[in-house]
Design an enzyme around this catalytic site. Structure first.
Site, PDB file in Angstrom:
ATOM      1  CG  ASP A  31       0.525 -12.636   6.404  1.00 31.61           C
ATOM      2  OD1 ASP A  31       1.230 -12.067   5.563  1.00 31.61           O
ATOM      3  OD2 ASP A  31       0.681 -13.845   6.722  1.00 31.61           O
ATOM      4  CG  ASN A  81       6.377 -10.360   1.739  1.00 28.91           C
ATOM      5  OD1 ASN A  81       5.710 -10.913   2.611  1.00 28.91           O
ATOM      6  ND2 ASN A  81       5.808  -9.768   0.702  1.00 28.91           N
ATOM      7  CG  HIS A  82       4.316  -6.390   3.205  1.00 30.69           C
ATOM      8  ND1 HIS A  82       3.624  -5.311   2.710  1.00 30.69           N
ATOM      9  CD2 HIS A  82       4.006  -7.421   2.390  1.00 30.69           C
ATOM     10  CE1 HIS A  82       2.928  -5.677   1.647  1.00 30.69           C
ATOM     11  NE2 HIS A  82       3.149  -6.955   1.435  1.00 30.69           N
TER      12      HIS A  82
END
Length: 405
Positions: free
Chosen positions: A8, A84-85
């Site tokens: 992340d 997911n991004h």
């Protein structure tokens, strides 16, 4: 055999629309890479959301390339999946990570779901939404079967688990197979490290503060990556904390002593090397939120990078106490009561603000509130550029230059 686990990094995220915040994410990523190289690891695992979007800005791509070249020079390969991004679920499209295969990045995908690093099997599944859970479970089981062929194994996933993310999860506790030695997780931005199956399940958390609800965990665990030693039967882990370039201050002040407390806060802020981000709550006393807003900004604007104010006059607190102690069917009170059970203050404010405006048929105002919330939490914050613009910019700055160049 030891490796570094991070996740992340959200390269390209322009928090609050600020260029300096986008640069903070780049700075922290470079700092993480330098620390990883100092640790002399054998390889690196990135468990998703490397980029903020699946169409990163040229600067985000260039920042990752520079970090990748540093790792390549140190003979450190990096394995990873999409989150997911930065996932592209449309057929025929490739994720941005795939652009860097020739520079040493080894993506795990449907075509290449596993690698072998010495005698350790590294397998993984790119992010899949809850609507595709049957496929997700099938891929995880396939990875588990592959891992059975080896003495030691690692699975990389970018998914939420109900135990840690109760409102937005894809997996339930106990659904993961137990035969992996290390579960390299991504998606949850807080640091989690627990025994699971034959080893450990670890979320290293985000490398920067992506939302204000990460502050509590940041104060306790910091931001950074995890160093993992696979020599023994059970992996040994060490949290490596990284200094962030900018402080994120969360402060509650009393309106009855507003000027004095703001002055004290300003004196502390002035001592910092860079302008901080400030999340400030004003409470106690019946006051005008506009007056409090103006006072906060007048005193602190010059010394902060960004201010997120919240206001709780006594009348609102009294209303909340009444709602909590009495049964009611009044819609606004029900919303406040229900939202107060959640930890996310931003969602609380969104729900009440939308109700107040929609109930008065203020559609433009409601649309603006929803748009601002979406842009802050899910949007690309102004990074909407065409593929042609990206191509021209990449050619200009030479994103895909080789190490020799």
């Amino acid at each position: 055999m030891k490796f570094a686990h991070l996740s992340d990094t959200h390269l390209g995220y322009r928090q609050y629309g600020l260029q300096e915040r986008e640069d903070d994410f780049y700075y922290t990523f470079n700092n993480v890479v330098d620390n990883i190289i100092e640790e002399r690891v054998d390889f690196v695992i990135h468990s998703g959301d490397l980029f903020e979007t699946n169409r990163p800005s040229p600067k985000a791509l260039l920042t990752f390339q520079e970090g990748l070249l540093k790792l390549r020079k140190a003979n450190i390969p990096i394995y990873g999946i999409t989150g997911n991004h930065d996932t592209v679920l449309r057929k025929g499209f490739i994720p941005p990570q795939a652009l860097f295969r020739k520079l040493g990045f080894r993506p795990l995908s449907a075509k290449r779901p596993s690698y072998l690093e010495d005698d350790i099997c590294i397998t993984g599944v790119p992010y899949l939404p809850k609507s595709m859970k049957p496929l997700l479970m099938k891929k995880i089981q396939e990875a588990s079967k592959k891992a059975e062929e080896y003495k030691k194994s690692i699975i990389i996933l970018h998914q939420g688990i109900d135990k840690y993310l109760p409102f937005d999860y894809e997996l339930e506790t106990g659904e993961l197979p137990t035969n992996f030695n290390y579960y390299a997780m991504g998606h949850i931005h807080n640091y989690i490290n627990e025994p699971y199956g034959n080893g450990k399940l670890v979320y290293p958390g985000s490398t920067e503060i992506w939302k204000t609800n990460e502050l509590k965990d940041y104060q306790k665990n910091g931001k950074g990556f995890v160093l993992v030693d696979m020599s023994g039967d059970i992996p040994e882990t060490e949290r490596i904390k990284i200094d962030l370039p900018r402080e994120f201050i969360k402060k509650t002040v009393s309106y009855n002593k507003l000027l004095a407390e703001l002055q004290e806060l300003k004196n502390n802020i002035i001592k910092l090397k860079t302008k901080p981000l400030l999340d400030i709550t004003v409470e106690e006393g019946n006051f005008s939120t506009q007056e409090a807003f103006d006072t906060v900004h007048k005193v602190l604007d010059e010394y902060t990078s960004y201010i997120r104010p919240h206001f709780y006059p006594d009348k609102i607190k009294e209303e909340l106490e009444i709602i909590q102690n009495e049964k009611t069917l009044e819609p606004r009170q029900l919303i406040i009561k229900k939202m107060s059970e959640l930890e996310n203050e931003d969602v609380n404010h969104l729900a009440v603000d939308l109700f107040d405006n929609l109930s008065k048929n203020k559609l433009p105002e409601s649309e603006k509130i929803a748009e601002n919330f979406f842009n802050e939490y899910f949007g690309d914050n102004g990074l909407k550029v065409s593929e042609e613009d990206i191509k021209k910019e990449m050619e200009t700055i030479g994103v895909f230059k080789t190490e020799d160049d």
